[in-house]
Design an enzyme around this catalytic site. Sequence first.
Site, PDB file in Angstrom:
ATOM      1  CD  GLU A 144      -2.937  -1.280   2.213  1.00 44.77           C
ATOM      2  OE1 GLU A 144      -2.425  -1.454   3.334  1.00 44.77           O
ATOM      3  OE2 GLU A 144      -4.166  -1.226   2.031  1.00 44.77           O
ATOM      4  CD  GLU A 161      -3.549  -6.392   3.581  1.00 43.64           C
ATOM      5  OE1 GLU A 161      -3.588  -7.095   2.539  1.00 43.64           O
ATOM      6  OE2 GLU A 161      -2.878  -5.348   3.668  1.00 43.64           O
TER       7      GLU A 161
HETATM    8  C1  LIG Z   1      -4.244  -2.027   7.234  1.00 46.63           C
HETATM    9  C2  LIG Z   1      -3.075  -2.848   6.929  1.00 46.63           C
HETATM   10  C3  LIG Z   1      -3.081  -4.166   7.244  1.00 46.63           C
HETATM   11  C4  LIG Z   1      -1.900  -5.022   7.049  1.00 46.63           C
HETATM   12  O1  LIG Z   1      -0.927  -4.662   6.412  1.00 46.63           O
HETATM   13  S1  LIG Z   1      -2.032  -6.494   7.829  1.00 46.63           S
HETATM   14  C5  LIG Z   1      -0.488  -7.291   7.556  1.00 46.63           C
HETATM   15  C6  LIG Z   1      -0.456  -7.861   6.181  1.00 46.63           C
HETATM   16  N1  LIG Z   1       0.794  -8.562   5.991  1.00 46.63           N
HETATM   17  C7  LIG Z   1       0.865  -9.879   6.064  1.00 46.63           C
HETATM   18  O2  LIG Z   1      -0.089 -10.586   6.308  1.00 46.63           O
HETATM   19  C8  LIG Z   1       2.235 -10.432   5.780  1.00 46.63           C
HETATM   20  C9  LIG Z   1       2.554 -11.580   6.658  1.00 46.63           C
HETATM   21  N2  LIG Z   1       3.873 -12.082   6.329  1.00 46.63           N
HETATM   22  C10 LIG Z   1       4.086 -12.971   5.345  1.00 46.63           C
HETATM   23  O3  LIG Z   1       3.208 -13.410   4.636  1.00 46.63           O
HETATM   24  C11 LIG Z   1       5.503 -13.472   5.213  1.00 46.63           C
HETATM   25  O4  LIG Z   1       6.253 -13.003   6.264  1.00 46.63           O
HETATM   26  C12 LIG Z   1       6.203 -13.059   3.900  1.00 46.63           C
HETATM   27  C13 LIG Z   1       5.560 -13.735   2.692  1.00 46.63           C
HETATM   28  C14 LIG Z   1       6.183 -11.559   3.692  1.00 46.63           C
HETATM   29  C15 LIG Z   1       7.701 -13.514   3.976  1.00 46.63           C
HETATM   30  O5  LIG Z   1       7.772 -14.884   4.274  1.00 46.63           O
HETATM   31  P1  LIG Z   1       9.107 -15.490   4.930  1.00 46.63           P
HETATM   32  O6  LIG Z   1      10.312 -15.019   4.199  1.00 46.63           O
HETATM   33  O7  LIG Z   1       8.916 -16.968   5.022  1.00 46.63           O
HETATM   34  O8  LIG Z   1       9.212 -14.836   6.369  1.00 46.63           O
HETATM   35  P2  LIG Z   1       8.404 -15.276   7.682  1.00 46.63           P
HETATM   36  O9  LIG Z   1       9.117 -16.413   8.341  1.00 46.63           O
HETATM   37  O10 LIG Z   1       6.973 -15.473   7.367  1.00 46.63           O
HETATM   38  O11 LIG Z   1       8.518 -13.935   8.565  1.00 46.63           O
HETATM   39  C16 LIG Z   1       9.635 -13.689   9.420  1.00 46.63           C
HETATM   40  C17 LIG Z   1       9.100 -13.349  10.812  1.00 46.63           C
HETATM   41  O12 LIG Z   1       8.412 -12.106  10.707  1.00 46.63           O
HETATM   42  C18 LIG Z   1       7.087 -12.255  11.198  1.00 46.63           C
HETATM   43  N3  LIG Z   1       6.200 -11.372  10.412  1.00 46.63           N
HETATM   44  C19 LIG Z   1       6.053 -11.355   9.075  1.00 46.63           C
HETATM   45  N4  LIG Z   1       5.196 -10.408   8.721  1.00 46.63           N
HETATM   46  C20 LIG Z   1       4.788  -9.798   9.855  1.00 46.63           C
HETATM   47  C21 LIG Z   1       3.910  -8.715  10.156  1.00 46.63           C
HETATM   48  N5  LIG Z   1       3.257  -8.048   9.157  1.00 46.63           N
HETATM   49  N6  LIG Z   1       3.726  -8.348  11.431  1.00 46.63           N
HETATM   50  C22 LIG Z   1       4.390  -9.000  12.426  1.00 46.63           C
HETATM   51  N7  LIG Z   1       5.238 -10.028  12.206  1.00 46.63           N
HETATM   52  C23 LIG Z   1       5.440 -10.408  10.947  1.00 46.63           C
HETATM   53  C24 LIG Z   1       6.760 -13.723  11.018  1.00 46.63           C
HETATM   54  O13 LIG Z   1       5.731 -14.097  11.870  1.00 46.63           O
HETATM   55  C25 LIG Z   1       8.078 -14.361  11.335  1.00 46.63           C
HETATM   56  O14 LIG Z   1       8.220 -14.396  12.734  1.00 46.63           O
HETATM   57  P3  LIG Z   1       8.948 -15.634  13.464  1.00 46.63           P
HETATM   58  O15 LIG Z   1      10.359 -15.622  12.946  1.00 46.63           O
HETATM   59  O16 LIG Z   1       8.857 -15.341  14.922  1.00 46.63           O
HETATM   60  O17 LIG Z   1       8.218 -16.877  13.055  1.00 46.63           O
END
Ligand code: A1D88
Length: 263
Positions: free
Chosen positions: A111, A132
């Site tokens: 975004e 989301e």
């Molecule tokens: C109004 C606005 C609303 C929003 O924006 S809501 C949030 C929307 N975003 C998401 O849903 C993204 C969630 N994340 C993912 O899908 C994945 O990440 C990725 C595809 C971007 C990357 O995947 P990979 O490389 O495998 O990384 P990983 O192991 O999933 O992430 C590393 C650590 O980071 C944490 N994390 C990822 N995204 C978020 C986030 N948006 N907020 C808080 N934590 C996050 C995970 O949980 C994990 O943590 P740990 O190492 O403890 O397992």
Amino acid sequence: MALVDYATSAGVALLTLNDPPVNGYTHEMMKDLDAAILEARFDNDVHVIVITGHGEKFFCAGANINMLRESDPTFKYYFCLHANETLSRLEHTPKLCIAALNGHTVGGGLEIAMACDLRIARKGAGKVGLPEVALGVLPGTGGTQRLARLIGKSRAIQLMCEGQTFDFETALAVGLINDVWETASHDEFMDRILAYSHTFTLPDRAALAVGRIKRAVQTGFEVGLEQGLALERELQAELFTSEDAREGLAAYMEKRKPVFQGK
Ligand SMILES: C/C=C/C(=O)SCCNC(=O)CCNC(=O)[C@H](O)C(C)(C)COP(=O)(O)OP(=O)(O)OC[C@H]1O[C@@H](n2cnc3c(N)ncnc32)[C@H](O)[C@@H]1OP(=O)(O)O
């Protein structure tokens, strides 16, 4: 600006989202981003704004999910409101804004990137998407509106309802991003981004005209054609009185390179 690094060089302001490991954005980061945008906006020596993420893996993984879990509905409402206002300000700042996608660009990260004028990604560095729906919510900081405007209503609804993330080449194919660059390293990617950004600055490029082109398109998209044409005429009339237009027209006839001053 603790969560957004701010640096300038030769007409370019580089804003780096900096909250490792995923640069997830919080209300605090959005306030810092807002401050950085204002800083760049009111600096007459800045003509291009580049936004990127700290590190090599994430541009921004969207809103910090912990913050969303732990906050009350009023906080979340103001969080979205402030993000809307910040990203609209960015979109209407009359300076070219380039999102340098150095890694995963999902949710609120996309975004932010969609409020920029250009999106250029490093090949293979990450995924892109608005997932989301998997959290039971919608892309609420401009996603539903800007994605549809960029790639069309039907495809936007499909991508958001499926909630999948996909690679940069797919994003390029649907017109969500402008380019995918293959580089040997993150540093090389950022060097190329900055070199490209400098091509839109003085003295080689008429930065005033660049800013007015952006404003005409961004604002024109929000109004009807007649109002858009009226805006275009006004901005053009303004440019015709500029020293840069005098210089550009003279340089063409004199068969020399123009030297623009941004006046
Ligand atoms: C109004 C606005 C609303 C929003 O924006 S809501 C949030 C929307 N975003 C998401 O849903 C993204 C969630 N994340 C993912 O899908 C994945 O990440 C990725 C595809 C971007 C990357 O995947 P990979 O490389 O495998 O990384 P990983 O192991 O999933 O992430 C590393 C650590 O980071 C944490 N994390 C990822 N995204 C978020 C986030 N948006 N907020 C808080 N934590 C996050 C995970 O949980 C994990 O943590 P740990 O190492 O403890 O397992």
